[in-house]
Motif scaffolding. Structure first.
Motif, PDB file in Angstrom:
ATOM      1  N   MET A 111       0.852  -1.189   0.000  1.00 30.84           N
ATOM      2  CA  MET A 111       0.000   0.000   0.000  1.00 30.84           C
ATOM      3  C   MET A 111       0.887   1.237   0.000  1.00 30.84           C
ATOM      4  N   THR A 112       0.581   2.159  -0.889  1.00 35.68           N
ATOM      5  CA  THR A 112       1.327   3.419  -0.901  1.00 35.68           C
ATOM      6  C   THR A 112       0.900   4.248   0.299  1.00 35.68           C
ATOM      7  N   GLY A 113       1.715   5.167   0.717  1.00 36.44           N
ATOM      8  CA  GLY A 113       1.407   6.019   1.867  1.00 36.44           C
ATOM      9  C   GLY A 113       0.489   7.169   1.549  1.00 36.44           C
ATOM     10  N   ASP A 114       0.069   7.298   0.291  1.00 34.92           N
ATOM     11  CA  ASP A 114      -0.752   8.440  -0.128  1.00 34.92           C
ATOM     12  C   ASP A 114      -2.097   8.505   0.583  1.00 34.92           C
ATOM     13  N   PHE A 115      -2.750   7.367   0.766  1.00 32.94           N
ATOM     14  CA  PHE A 115      -4.097   7.360   1.319  1.00 32.94           C
ATOM     15  C   PHE A 115      -4.104   7.787   2.785  1.00 32.94           C
ATOM     16  N   TYR A 116      -3.180   7.251   3.569  1.00 34.67           N
ATOM     17  CA  TYR A 116      -3.129   7.596   4.994  1.00 34.67           C
ATOM     18  C   TYR A 116      -2.150   8.719   5.288  1.00 34.67           C
ATOM     19  N   ASN A 117      -1.249   9.002   4.346  1.00 33.80           N
ATOM     20  CA  ASN A 117      -0.278  10.081   4.498  1.00 33.80           C
ATOM     21  C   ASN A 117       0.493   9.968   5.812  1.00 33.80           C
ATOM     22  N   ILE A 118       0.964   8.747   6.076  1.00 40.80           N
ATOM     23  CA  ILE A 118       1.703   8.452   7.305  1.00 40.80           C
ATOM     24  C   ILE A 118       3.054   7.875   6.915  1.00 40.80           C
ATOM     25  N   ALA A 119       4.112   8.399   7.470  1.00 39.07           N
ATOM     26  CA  ALA A 119       5.441   7.946   7.084  1.00 39.07           C
ATOM     27  C   ALA A 119       6.022   6.898   8.027  1.00 39.07           C
ATOM     28  N   ASP A 120       5.583   6.881   9.271  1.00 35.97           N
ATOM     29  CA  ASP A 120       6.279   6.050  10.258  1.00 35.97           C
ATOM     30  C   ASP A 120       5.443   4.871  10.766  1.00 35.97           C
ATOM     31  N   ILE A 121       4.525   4.369   9.956  1.00 29.65           N
ATOM     32  CA  ILE A 121       3.728   3.230  10.388  1.00 29.65           C
ATOM     33  C   ILE A 121       3.735   2.184   9.272  1.00 29.65           C
ATOM     34  N   LYS A 122       3.736   0.933   9.668  1.00 31.94           N
ATOM     35  CA  LYS A 122       3.720  -0.158   8.703  1.00 31.94           C
ATOM     36  C   LYS A 122       2.336  -0.257   8.076  1.00 31.94           C
ATOM     37  N   LEU A 123       2.278  -0.270   6.740  1.00 34.09           N
ATOM     38  CA  LEU A 123       1.012  -0.335   6.020  1.00 34.09           C
ATOM     39  C   LEU A 123       0.779  -1.733   5.453  1.00 34.09           C
ATOM     40  N   PRO A 124      -0.452  -2.042   5.084  1.00 34.10           N
ATOM     41  CA  PRO A 124      -0.760  -3.368   4.538  1.00 34.10           C
ATOM     42  C   PRO A 124       0.059  -3.702   3.285  1.00 34.10           C
ATOM     43  N   ALA A 125       0.340  -4.987   3.137  1.00 36.57           N
ATOM     44  CA  ALA A 125       1.046  -5.525   1.976  1.00 36.57           C
ATOM     45  C   ALA A 125       0.614  -6.980   1.816  1.00 36.57           C
ATOM     46  N   PHE A 126       0.693  -7.493   0.584  1.00 34.60           N
ATOM     47  CA  PHE A 126       0.306  -8.888   0.376  1.00 34.60           C
ATOM     48  C   PHE A 126       1.030  -9.499  -0.811  1.00 34.60           C
ATOM     49  N   THR A 127       0.999 -10.828  -0.849  1.00 27.89           N
ATOM     50  CA  THR A 127       1.580 -11.623  -1.919  1.00 27.89           C
ATOM     51  C   THR A 127       0.471 -12.462  -2.539  1.00 27.89           C
ATOM     52  N   LEU A 128       0.541 -12.628  -3.853  1.00 29.78           N
ATOM     53  CA  LEU A 128      -0.387 -13.505  -4.567  1.00 29.78           C
ATOM     54  C   LEU A 128       0.404 -14.651  -5.174  1.00 29.78           C
ATOM     55  N   MET A 138      -6.955 -14.764   9.947  1.00 34.81           N
ATOM     56  CA  MET A 138      -6.137 -13.666  10.468  1.00 34.81           C
ATOM     57  C   MET A 138      -5.620 -13.960  11.865  1.00 34.81           C
ATOM     58  N   THR A 139      -4.400 -13.493  12.139  1.00 30.77           N
ATOM     59  CA  THR A 139      -3.899 -13.533  13.507  1.00 30.77           C
ATOM     60  C   THR A 139      -4.590 -12.420  14.284  1.00 30.77           C
ATOM     61  N   ARG A 140      -4.475 -12.427  15.605  1.00 32.76           N
ATOM     62  CA  ARG A 140      -5.208 -11.443  16.421  1.00 32.76           C
ATOM     63  C   ARG A 140      -4.320 -10.825  17.500  1.00 32.76           C
ATOM     64  N   MET A 141      -3.327 -10.041  17.075  1.00 32.73           N
ATOM     65  CA  MET A 141      -2.502  -9.313  18.037  1.00 32.73           C
ATOM     66  C   MET A 141      -3.126  -7.940  18.268  1.00 32.73           C
ATOM     67  N   LEU A 142      -2.895  -7.393  19.441  1.00 37.00           N
ATOM     68  CA  LEU A 142      -3.368  -6.047  19.749  1.00 37.00           C
ATOM     69  C   LEU A 142      -2.315  -5.054  19.276  1.00 37.00           C
ATOM     70  N   CYS A 143      -2.756  -4.017  18.600  1.00 33.27           N
ATOM     71  CA  CYS A 143      -1.836  -3.014  18.057  1.00 33.27           C
ATOM     72  C   CYS A 143      -2.245  -1.633  18.553  1.00 33.27           C
ATOM     73  N   ASP A 144      -1.442  -0.634  18.218  1.00 34.55           N
ATOM     74  CA  ASP A 144      -1.795   0.720  18.651  1.00 34.55           C
ATOM     75  C   ASP A 144      -3.023   1.206  17.889  1.00 34.55           C
ATOM     76  N   ASP A 145      -3.584   2.315  18.322  1.00 33.20           N
ATOM     77  CA  ASP A 145      -4.850   2.807  17.777  1.00 33.20           C
ATOM     78  C   ASP A 145      -4.812   3.036  16.258  1.00 33.20           C
ATOM     79  N   MET A 146      -3.754   3.666  15.747  1.00 36.17           N
ATOM     80  CA  MET A 146      -3.684   3.951  14.317  1.00 36.17           C
ATOM     81  C   MET A 146      -3.572   2.661  13.506  1.00 36.17           C
ATOM     82  N   ALA A 147      -2.753   1.715  13.967  1.00 38.67           N
ATOM     83  CA  ALA A 147      -2.615   0.431  13.274  1.00 38.67           C
ATOM     84  C   ALA A 147      -3.937  -0.325  13.286  1.00 38.67           C
TER      85      ALA A 147
END
Length: 135
Positions: free
Chosen positions: A36-53, A90-99
């Motif tokens: 995922m590009t950072g354009d939609f959330y405009n966040i530089a320091d957080i890990k964004l979704p990614a996937f493999t097909l 899906m796994t079920r870990m607790l993350c921070d509010d933005m994640a």
């Protein structure tokens, strides 16, 4: 046959040929990775979704990260859109509010097809995925 009929058939066949050449571009998704590009959330320091097909006999195995948890499932490609079969695992870990917010929006958006523009995939919420280049 008269000349008008032949001319009409020639024009009709010519227009059909032109229309078929202007079809939407299709992408080869075999063994591709997407981020995922950072354009939609405009966040530089957080890990964004990614996937493999990965292609399989049912379409594609999809697996990746929401930015917090890992997910996996099955997807189908029709040449214009990627449909992720529901429900996904899906796994079920607790993350921070933005994640957590990004994860929830991403998982909800996967319920609708990802649309292709011939190069990128876009979620219905506007977030865009680019292909990870292969060397």
């Amino acid at each position: 046959m008269n000349k008008q009929l032949i001319l009409g058939l020639t024009i009709a066949l010519g227009l059909t040929g032109c229309a078929s050449n202007q079809s939407e571009p299709s992408m080869d998704l075999t063994d591709s990775r997407w981020y995922m590009t950072g354009d939609f959330y405009n966040i530089a320091d957080i890990k964004l979704p990614a996937f493999t097909l990965e292609e399989n006999d049912k379409g594609f195995k999809i697996s990746g990260t929401t930015g917090c948890n890992n997910f996996f499932g099955q997807a189908e490609w029709n040449g214009k859109q990627l449909l992720v079969n529901q429900p996904i695992g899906m796994t079920r870990m607790l993350c921070d509010d933005m994640a957590n917010k990004i994860e929830m929006e991403f998982i909800q958006a996967l319920e609708e097809p990802l649309m292709s523009d011939g190069e990128n995939l876009r979620l219905n919420n506007g977030a865009m995925f680019k292909r990870v280049p292969t060397n």
